[in-house]
Design a protein around this motif. Structure first.
Motif, PDB file in Angstrom:
ATOM      1  N   ILE A   1      -5.502  -1.212   8.084  1.00 10.72           N
ATOM      2  CA  ILE A   1      -6.026  -0.589   6.860  1.00 10.72           C
ATOM      3  C   ILE A   1      -7.136  -1.481   6.316  1.00 10.72           C
ATOM      4  CG2 ILE A   1      -5.390   0.296   4.573  1.00 10.72           C
ATOM      5  CD1 ILE A   1      -2.489   0.156   5.308  1.00 10.72           C
TER       6      ILE A   1
ATOM      7  N   TYR B   1       0.817  -1.222   0.000  1.00  8.78           N
ATOM      8  CA  TYR B   1       0.000   0.000   0.000  1.00  8.78           C
ATOM      9  C   TYR B   1       0.846   1.265   0.000  1.00  8.78           C
ATOM     10  CZ  TYR B   1       1.295  -0.848   4.864  1.00  8.78           C
ATOM     11  OH  TYR B   1       2.008  -1.135   5.992  1.00  8.78           O
TER      12      TYR B   1
ATOM     13  N   ALA C   1      -6.212   7.561   7.657  1.00 10.86           N
ATOM     14  CA  ALA C   1      -6.150   7.775   6.207  1.00 10.86           C
ATOM     15  C   ALA C   1      -7.492   7.449   5.556  1.00 10.86           C
ATOM     16  CB  ALA C   1      -5.045   6.922   5.607  1.00 10.86           C
TER      17      ALA C   1
ATOM     18  N   GLY D   1       9.247   2.175  12.317  1.00 12.43           N
ATOM     19  CA  GLY D   1       9.538   0.777  11.989  1.00 12.43           C
ATOM     20  C   GLY D   1       9.798  -0.011  13.268  1.00 12.43           C
TER      21      GLY D   1
ATOM     22  N   TRP E   1      11.567   3.928   7.628  1.00 10.97           N
ATOM     23  CA  TRP E   1      12.646   3.005   7.964  1.00 10.97           C
ATOM     24  C   TRP E   1      12.079   1.612   8.183  1.00 10.97           C
ATOM     25  CZ3 TRP E   1      14.442   6.703  12.417  1.00 10.97           C
ATOM     26  CH2 TRP E   1      15.313   7.686  11.898  1.00 10.97           C
TER      27      TRP E   1
ATOM     28  N   THR F   1       6.542   6.777  14.592  1.00  9.08           N
ATOM     29  CA  THR F   1       6.386   5.528  13.861  1.00  9.08           C
ATOM     30  C   THR F   1       7.624   5.384  12.986  1.00  9.08           C
ATOM     31  OG1 THR F   1       4.965   4.230  12.392  1.00  9.08           O
ATOM     32  CG2 THR F   1       4.766   6.625  12.175  1.00  9.08           C
TER      33      THR F   1
ATOM     34  N   HIS G   1       2.745   1.356  15.494  1.00 11.87           N
ATOM     35  CA  HIS G   1       3.244   0.241  14.685  1.00 11.87           C
ATOM     36  C   HIS G   1       2.004  -0.590  14.374  1.00 11.87           C
ATOM     37  CE1 HIS G   1       6.712  -1.888  13.169  1.00 11.87           C
ATOM     38  NE2 HIS G   1       6.297  -3.016  13.705  1.00 11.87           N
ATOM     39  N   ASN G   2       1.563  -0.564  13.139  1.00 15.71           N
ATOM     40  CA  ASN G   2       0.286  -1.201  12.803  1.00 15.71           C
ATOM     41  C   ASN G   2       0.457  -2.671  12.447  1.00 15.71           C
ATOM     42  OD1 ASN G   2      -1.052   1.204  13.159  1.00 15.71           O
ATOM     43  ND2 ASN G   2      -1.132   1.733  10.993  1.00 15.71           N
TER      44      ASN G   2
ATOM     45  N   VAL H   1      -5.507   4.563   0.871  1.00 15.72           N
ATOM     46  CA  VAL H   1      -5.380   5.665  -0.092  1.00 15.72           C
ATOM     47  C   VAL H   1      -4.545   5.070  -1.235  1.00 15.72           C
ATOM     48  CG1 VAL H   1      -4.455   7.983  -0.471  1.00 15.72           C
ATOM     49  CG2 VAL H   1      -5.336   7.359   1.788  1.00 15.72           C
TER      50      VAL H   1
ATOM     51  N   ALA I   1       8.920   7.934  10.063  1.00 14.43           N
ATOM     52  CA  ALA I   1      10.125   7.764   9.259  1.00 14.43           C
ATOM     53  C   ALA I   1      10.006   6.489   8.432  1.00 14.43           C
ATOM     54  CB  ALA I   1      11.360   7.686  10.154  1.00 14.43           C
TER      55      ALA I   1
ATOM     56  N   ARG J   1       8.714  -8.281   6.297  1.00 17.21           N
ATOM     57  CA  ARG J   1       8.641  -8.204   7.766  1.00 17.21           C
ATOM     58  C   ARG J   1       7.475  -9.068   8.219  1.00 17.21           C
ATOM     59  NH1 ARG J   1       7.049  -2.424   9.495  1.00 17.21           N
ATOM     60  NH2 ARG J   1       9.229  -1.869   9.253  1.00 17.21           N
TER      61      ARG J   1
ATOM     62  N   ASP K   1      -1.761  -3.804  10.441  1.00 15.03           N
ATOM     63  CA  ASP K   1      -2.259  -3.591   9.075  1.00 15.03           C
ATOM     64  C   ASP K   1      -3.469  -4.438   8.694  1.00 15.03           C
ATOM     65  OD1 ASP K   1      -0.595  -1.483   8.547  1.00 15.03           O
ATOM     66  OD2 ASP K   1       0.883  -2.651   7.449  1.00 15.03           O
TER      67      ASP K   1
ATOM     68  N   LEU L   1       1.121  11.672   5.823  1.00 12.96           N
ATOM     69  CA  LEU L   1       2.585  11.617   5.715  1.00 12.96           C
ATOM     70  C   LEU L   1       2.994  12.141   4.339  1.00 12.96           C
ATOM     71  CD1 LEU L   1       3.321   8.209   7.485  1.00 12.96           C
ATOM     72  CD2 LEU L   1       3.926  10.475   8.313  1.00 12.96           C
TER      73      LEU L   1
END
Ligand code: SAM
Ligand code: DTB
Ligand code: SF4
Length: 339
Positions: free
Chosen positions: A211, A77, A282, A151, A120, A149, A171-172, A244, A118, A187, A174, A310
């Motif tokens: 999300i 995403y 979002a 990483g 990262w 946030t 830290h989601n 988004v 960031a 990850r 998701d 962001l």
């Protein structure tokens, strides 16, 4: 028939105990709530919302991307992944002064929480991290909640962030664990849970959500809520994002998710995690005032304000103020943390 906290019976889901803080949720219970008739679901969530929160208040938060793009991860995403050709232009870490100035402006505009993001994979023990610690300290001293946030973080890094004055770490997860693999390969879900554990252990509050609209099923969404609501402590903050779609990402052509699905997700999060802040994140830019009003009714009590999230555009600040005024909602005042 469920008995709601107000004592009134609510149609639609049998034998589901709502209105208490529970971390023993059964997946089937959450499934029953998620699939209840929408008006019942919203009514029940609104009732629980009013038991735990002042329904007049919506917290305003502002995001700033402090290090943009060129991220080694492959989150399908994300316009900041180096693997996709997107309109995002990579930028090095901002300097401390730029960030502190942005936080001051956000505070003046009514935000009580400043979130720095960031791109990262993980935090490294280097100069950039020292700068972030400095940013955290200065924003905290301004009398704002500070969220980062960045990483993955290890326990030692989380403790250093805590010592610098960090309020929350985002830290989601998701999505649900099964669907997650279709979205990110670099990850693991377990690594995400380990970061959340480190954040919790360091005494930082947890901001964790997900999300919708990535092509996942209702069951995947129920899995996500089930994982969040059965953590040993609920995340204090649950951001719910509608995808988004950004040009160049693998999800660029995903059809927009219906606002009703976001409202259903918000209500289910509110019912299962009554004390948490549920953040309408979002995708808000696509919602009408009436749709946002239903999100607030269903238990959302925070929004991101300011020009940008962001990297993508956010709702117009004047329109947001008018909306809050129209709905009789107020920006939540800052509360210093209890020491
Ligand atoms: N690199 C860090 C990380 O992944 O933890 C922090 C930044 S990342 C952009 C923070 C979160 O924003 C993601 O976990 C995801 O849930 C959300 N996000 C990113 N891009 C999005 C998009 N296009 N639509 C909706 N949510 C998005
Ligand atoms: C979250 O769940 N949503 C915010 C915050 N946490 C960091 C970020 C949304 C980013 C949307 C895409 C973008 O603007 O880059
Ligand atoms: Fe990198 Fe975070 Fe974007 Fe994933 S969501 S690609 S980790 S910036």
């Amino acid at each position: 028939m469920t008995t709601c906290v107000s004592g009134q019976a609510v149609k639609g889901n049998e034998n589901v105990r709502v209105g208490e803080i529970r971390t023993d949720w059964q997946r089937e219970e959450i499934k029953a709530l998620y699939h209840s008739p929408l008006m019942d679901l919203i009514y029940q969530a609104a009732t629980v919302h009013r038991t735990y929160h002042d329904p007049e208040h919506v917290q305003q938060c502002t995001l700033l991307s402090i290090k943009t793009g060129a991220c080694p991860e492959d989150c399908a995403y994300c316009p900041q992944s180096a693997r996709y050709d997107t309109p995002v232009k990579p930028e090095a870490l901002l300097n401390v002064e730029t960030v502190v100035t942005a936080a001051k402006l956000a505070k003046e505009a009514g935000s009580t929480r400043f979130c720095m993001g960031a791109a990262w994979r993980e935090v490294k023990n280097n100069e950039a991290f020292e700068s972030v610690l400095d940013m955290v300290q200065q924003v905290n001293e301004m009398g704002m909640e500070v969220c980062c946030t960045l990483g993955m973080v290890d326990l030692d890094q989380a403790k250093r962030l805590k010592a610098a004055g960090l309020t929350a770490y985002n830290h989601n997860l998701d999505s649900g664990e099964n669907f997650y693999e279709q979205i990110i390969s670099t990850r693991t879900y377990k690594e995400r849970l380990d970061t959340l554990k480190n954040v919790r252990e360091a005494g930082i509050t947890v901001c964790c959500g997900g999300i919708i609209g990535m092509g996942e099923s209702d069951d995947d969404r129920i899995d996500l809520i089930h994982t969040l609501a059965t953590l040993s402590e609920h995340p204090e903050s649950v951001p719910l994002n509608a995808l988004v779609p950004v040009e160049g990402t693998p999800l660029e052509s995903q059809p927009p998710v219906s606002p009703w699905e976001l409202i259903r997700m918000i209500a289910t999060a509110r019912l299962t995690m009554p004390r948490s802040k549920v953040r309408l994140s979002a995708g808000r830019v696509r919602l009408s005032v009436a749709e946002q009003a239903l999100c607030f009714m269903a238990g959302a009590n925070s929004i991101f304000t300011g020009e940008k999230l962001l990297t993508t555009p956010n709702n117009d600040a004047n329109e947001d103020s008018e909306m809050l005024e129209l709905l009789g909602l107020k920006a939540e005042p800052y509360q210093a943390p209890a020491i």
